[in-house]
Design a protein around this motif. Structure first.
Motif, short mmCIF file in Angstrom:
data_model
loop_
_atom_site.label_atom_id
_atom_site.label_comp_id
_atom_site.label_asym_id
_atom_site.label_seq_id
_atom_site.Cartn_x
_atom_site.Cartn_y
_atom_site.Cartn_z
N ILE A 145 0.85 -1.18 0.00
CA ILE A 145 0.00 0.00 0.00
C ILE A 145 0.89 1.24 0.00
O ILE A 145 1.82 1.35 0.81
CB ILE A 145 -0.92 0.01 1.24
N GLU A 151 -2.69 -0.87 -3.49
CA GLU A 151 -3.52 0.29 -3.19
C GLU A 151 -2.63 1.53 -3.19
O GLU A 151 -1.46 1.45 -2.81
CB GLU A 151 -4.16 0.20 -1.80
N HIS A 209 -2.96 5.81 -1.99
CA HIS A 209 -3.75 6.86 -1.33
C HIS A 209 -3.00 8.17 -1.41
O HIS A 209 -1.77 8.20 -1.48
CB HIS A 209 -4.00 6.51 0.14
#
Length: 148
Positions: free
Chosen positions: A81, A128, A130
Motif C-alpha cells: 500500500i 492500493e 492513497h
C-alpha cells in the motif's frame, strides 16, 4: 500482512501520519531512525521473516527508491500500500524551516528530493494507493485518481 510505503518530500507529515494511523499496528522502518541502509535491511528482513506489518517512513521520491521494498514485499505475499503525501515545495520548505535541531533538513536536501520526486503508479506493484494532504486541521486521505 501489509507493507506500507510512504512517498513525499520532507516535512509533509509522514512521521506524524505514521504515529496517528500505524503506531500500534506496524513497525516503523526509517532511515532517520536507523541511520544506515544496513540497519534498515535488518529491520526489513525481520519484518518479512516474522510476517510483521511495516511502514517504510522515508521520502522514497522515485520508483527506483520504492522498488526494493515493493519487490521484497510482493515476493513474500505482503499487500503493498502506498501513501503519497502532497508535496508542494513552498509548503514543505516553510514547515521544515519551523523545525529545530536535527529535525530540520538542509534546504538543499529538500530541493534535491523535490527534483527526484515521481508520483507513484500502480504499475510499480502497489495494490492500493492513497493521497494524503496535511492541512490546519490534520490529515485528509483522498482516493487515488492518477491526476495528483
Amino acid at each position: 500482512m501489509e507493507a506500507i510505503i510512504f512517498c513525499g518530500l520532507q516535512a509533509t507529515g509522514k512521521t506524524g501520519f505514521y504515529k496517528e494511523h500505524f503506531l500500534q499496528t506496524h513497525v516503523r522502518i526509517s532511515l532517520d531512525l536507523l541511520k544506515s541502509r544496513y540497519r534498515e535491511d535488518l529491520f526489513l528482513g525481520a519484518c518479512i521473516k516474522g510476517t510483521q506489518p511495516f511502514v517504510v517512513d522515508n521520502t522514497n521520491p522515485g520508483a527506483a527508491d520504492r522498488e526494493k521494498y515493493i519487490q521484497l514485499a510482493k515476493q513474500h505475499k505482503f499487500k503493498v500500500i502506498g501513501y503519497y503525501f502532497q508535496s508542494i515545495l513552498k509548503d514543505a520548505l516553510e514547515r521544515n524551516s519551523q523545525r529545530t535541531g536535527k529535525a530540520q533538513v538542509p534546504k538543499v536536501g529538500v530541493l534535491n528530493t523535490y527534483k527526484h520526486l515521481e508520483i507513484p503508479q500502480f504499475s510499480e506493484g502497489f495494490d492500493e494507493l492513497h493521497y494524503v494532504e496535511l492541512g490546519p486541521d490534520g490529515f485528509t486521505i483522498k482516493a487515488w485518481n492518477h491526476e495528483i
